[in-house]
Design an enzyme around this catalytic site. Sequence first.
Site, PDB file in Angstrom:
ATOM      1  N   CYS A  85      10.728 -14.330   9.968  1.00 27.59           N
ATOM      2  CA  CYS A  85      11.612 -13.278   9.453  1.00 27.59           C
ATOM      3  C   CYS A  85      13.082 -13.676   9.466  1.00 27.59           C
ATOM      4  CB  CYS A  85      11.404 -11.994  10.254  1.00 27.59           C
ATOM      5  SG  CYS A  85       9.714 -11.355  10.160  1.00 27.59           S
ATOM      6  N   CYS A 216       9.320   1.816  10.893  1.00 24.22           N
ATOM      7  CA  CYS A 216       8.848   0.448  10.687  1.00 24.22           C
ATOM      8  C   CYS A 216       9.342  -0.076   9.339  1.00 24.22           C
ATOM      9  CB  CYS A 216       7.321   0.395  10.693  1.00 24.22           C
ATOM     10  SG  CYS A 216       6.535   1.052  12.176  1.00 24.22           S
ATOM     11  N   SER A 217       9.720  -1.341   9.302  1.00 23.23           N
ATOM     12  CA  SER A 217      10.134  -1.934   8.028  1.00 23.23           C
ATOM     13  C   SER A 217       8.925  -2.130   7.133  1.00 23.23           C
ATOM     14  CB  SER A 217      10.837  -3.267   8.271  1.00 23.23           C
ATOM     15  OG  SER A 217       9.983  -4.167   8.967  1.00 23.23           O
ATOM     16  N   HIS A 347      12.137  -5.202   3.670  1.00 24.62           N
ATOM     17  CA  HIS A 347      12.119  -6.461   4.429  1.00 24.62           C
ATOM     18  C   HIS A 347      11.309  -7.541   3.713  1.00 24.62           C
ATOM     19  CE1 HIS A 347      12.243  -9.285   7.602  1.00 24.62           C
ATOM     20  NE2 HIS A 347      11.270  -8.828   8.374  1.00 24.62           N
TER      21      HIS A 347
END
Length: 404
Positions: A85, A216-217, A347
């Site tokens: 990430c 939450c992404s 994301h």
Amino acid sequence: MAKNRVFIVGVGMTRFEKPGARADWDYPDMVKESGTKALEDAGIGFDLIDEAHVGFMYGESTSGQRAVYGLGMTGIPITNVNNNCATGSTALFLAARAIRGGLADCALAVGFEKMQPGSLSTSYTDREQPLMRHIQAEAELFDFAFPPAPWMFGAAGVEHMQRYGTTTDQFARIGEKNHRHSVNNPYAQFQSEYTLEEIKSAKMIYEPAQLTRLQCSPTSDGSGAVIVAGEAFVDAHGLAGQAVEIVGQAMVTDLESTFTDNSAISIVGADMTRHAAFEVYDQADIGPEDIDVIELHDCFSVNELLTYEALGLCAQGEGGKLIDTGDTTYGGRWVVNPSGGLISKGHPLGATGLAQASELTWQLRGTAGKRQVADACQKSGVALQHNIGLGGAVVVTAYRPAER
């Protein structure tokens, strides 16, 4: 050894989208859009780019070349970057190092992701998984749950509650804040405001921390691009008025403490973040009190709170107080994730760090529109970026305007 100064001179990004929302939108299209915007922002042609670093996590080996060829084919070195990430900020880190070391005058960092809907999954099942050591260490502390990512960060939140009395409402208020911020971001995947009760009553993802879907992404498609250059290039092209200087930057990978602390908080990267942040503060001669605006890696609301403490915004165990007092939103001591953060902006793994850098560039230029942080666009404005990938790497970067 003397080091050259590094400046961001152009940024661009696509809107982040739900995977598959645009059926005719492939990764070369994404990079052409973000890269063209960055070149236009800098007012230069692709022929002035000396090298490119292209970040993505899901894709074939030379997808970076295929993506950048839509901007131009000049024979420059193109590096494919994958750091979980933290991929986007790693591409930026590499481009900035090329400028800082005098190996290039102008470099492009671009990242993209074309993702599958749903939870992240592995591509290969016949070899050791990169996160297996982390998962095994955390499973010794908390019962394993699926999907792994929300379990790992959620369990770290449970540990924080047990140690310091943090509440699930404090985690939920981070989700509420970031969704509220995203309303003014046209690049965000979600642009809806939710009440605290709506955040708390959304689909449950990890029950022990009351971590719901709206904390939450999401998986996302999209791309971001940043052009960096040295001082001579900035002067030669008259870019000082829009340039943003990288005044501190550090990448830190897992430390022994990740596994020896017997702590879920350490396993999900708090020590990496702390080491990177304080290295950057030393490089830039700043402290947390000097920062005006922050884009940090809120893959889950829990991680935003953990990162407050790791960045030194407050003492260990006091992250919840920053939420209670409103210190991380407009009118507070810092504005954290004015873009809406990963939770609301989205994301796409390879693009996230470059989208953060784009947002902070706009903030320091004073061109962020309705989400503008007033103090950030002053001559003394300071911005901080934090991007983390488990397995593991953290990149922290500090920015100031080149001139006002």
